[in-house]
Design an enzyme around this catalytic site. Structure first.
Site: not given
Ligand code: MN
Length: 398
Positions: A119, A126, A192, A194, A226, A230, A233, A246, A250, A351
């Protein structure tokens, strides 16, 4: 837009799955035998049953796309030309119709065996947003970011197909900076949005793949979520990067859009400054104009624009093999979170909520991260085409 004859398949012309798309998937019907399918309109063509030419039959009569993907661009073009012919020649309609099945009457499966999963972190907006959220007093971009496409290796074994439930992940959480960690359910479960690139043709150990060989190796494109915890992480990632925050799941779309179908939406990359090292040089246009959207519980909450991504997929592929690492059929590499410059173009809730400090509104409620029962759907348009959606529901852990 289409340069080929119109299809005779009812309802397909003018849809996002018209004759110029023809994405691949794997499906089962009542007998549970996995088959390769090509989507046209709201139907799936059972390709092996539709009498493909002998030279193509073996790789199409398979329970995954792996054999087809490994064969390379000449076979990919031949299959696409054969399917196009079948679905545009009205004289073949009677023969082909029994092998078309409504997409809502089949089950869709993970279409290929995921080999390695990488990834990237290719979006300038971002990476800048995350830098501002986590390091408000420092330069948002780290010094390497404009010189190489930053990435991490993810967990191939937990890549799941659209429609698979995602149990809320557990992990070590730091509830307060001055307290020891506790173990529990993530309270900051995120997405996420993607784009994923699927490698068909492998490469030899020691031989880097140049940017110019992108289309010789990459079979097609999927949408990818993804999922990210948080809070897990934030505590674990220093100094080796993402791990359990993560690796729990996925999600990818069930349909793989062939690279050939995306020729029409190729666009130049944004200006890269400084100019990258020679091995990352690309002939333009090296980007793709995909208009993405993220829906939560039926409401669109953000619209990330893929065309604004700083690093292009051919650069990602060249970089991930630059040290001599080989590719395998089924390698999956993803763009990283797609975010644009505007607030309603951000591709993660980290975000959108600015680190949880600025709630966003869903159906009148203030929201930051995901709650049990929430269903997230990623969609994208590529000009007139509709990419396969990625759907996933958050469940409480069993
Ligand atoms: Mn990602």
């Amino acid at each position: 837009m289409s340069t080929v004859q119109p299809t005779w398949v009812d309802g397909a012309a003018g849809s996002g799955f018209d004759i110029d798309h023809l994405p691949y998937g794997v499906f089962t019907r009542d007998d549970d035998r996995r088959r390769v399918g090509v989507r046209i309109g709201d139907l799936v063509l059972d390709v092996a049953a539709a009498s493909p030419p002998t030279a193509l039959a073996a790789c199409l009569a398979a329970p995954t796309l792996d054999a087809l993907m490994a064969r390379g661009p000449k076979t990919w073009q031949a299959v696409r030309a054969w399917a196009t012919d079948l679905l545009t020649d009205p004289g073949r309609a009677e023969e082909v119709r029994p092998h078309l099945h409504p997409v809502d009457e089949v089950s869709l499966h993970l279409p290929f065996t995921v080999a390695d999963y990488v990834d990237f972190y290719a979006s300038l907006d971002h990476a800048s947003n995350v830098g501002r959220i986590f390091r408000p007093d420092a330069e948002p971009l780290l010094p390497n970011w404009r010189h190489l496409p930053v990435a991490y290796h993810g967990r191939a074994g937990t890549v799941v197909v659209s429609g698979t439930d995602v149990p809320r992940p557990y992990g070590q959480l730091k509830l307060a900076p001055d307290q020891p960690p506790v173990f529990g359910p993530s309270a900051r479960l995120d997405i996420e949005a993607e784009v994923g690139f699927v490698v068909g043709v492998g490469s030899r150990l020691g031989d880097p793949v140049p940017t110019s060989a992108f289309a010789d190796h990459v079979f097609g494109v999927v949408l990818l979520n993804d999922w990210s915890a948080r809070d897990v992480q934030a505590w674990e990632y220093v100094p080796l990067g993402p791990f359990l925050g993560k690796s729990f799941a996925t999600s990818v779309s069930a349909w793989v859009t062939p690279l050939a179908a995306l020729e029409r939406v190729r666009v130049p990359l944004p200006t890269q400054d400084p100019e990258p090292l020679p091995y990352l040089h690309v002939d333009e246009p090296a980007g793709y104009d995909l208009a993405m959207e993220v829906e939560v519980n039926g409401e669109v909450v953000t619209r990330p624009p893929y065309r604004t991504q700083y690093w292009g997929p051919a650069q990602m592929l060249a970089h991930l093999t630059a040290n001599g690492a080989s590719l395998r059929t089924g390698d999956l590499f993803a763009s990283g979170t797609v975010s644009g410059p505007a607030r309603d173009e951000r591709g993660s809730f980290l975000e959108l909520s600015w680190g949880g400090r600025e709630p966003w509104i869903l159906d009148g409620d203030q929201r930051t991260f995901l709650e049990d029962g929430d269903e997230v759907v990623l969609r994208a348009r590529a000009g007139d085409l509709t990419l396969g959606e990625v759907r996933g529901r958050v469940t409480a852990r069993r």
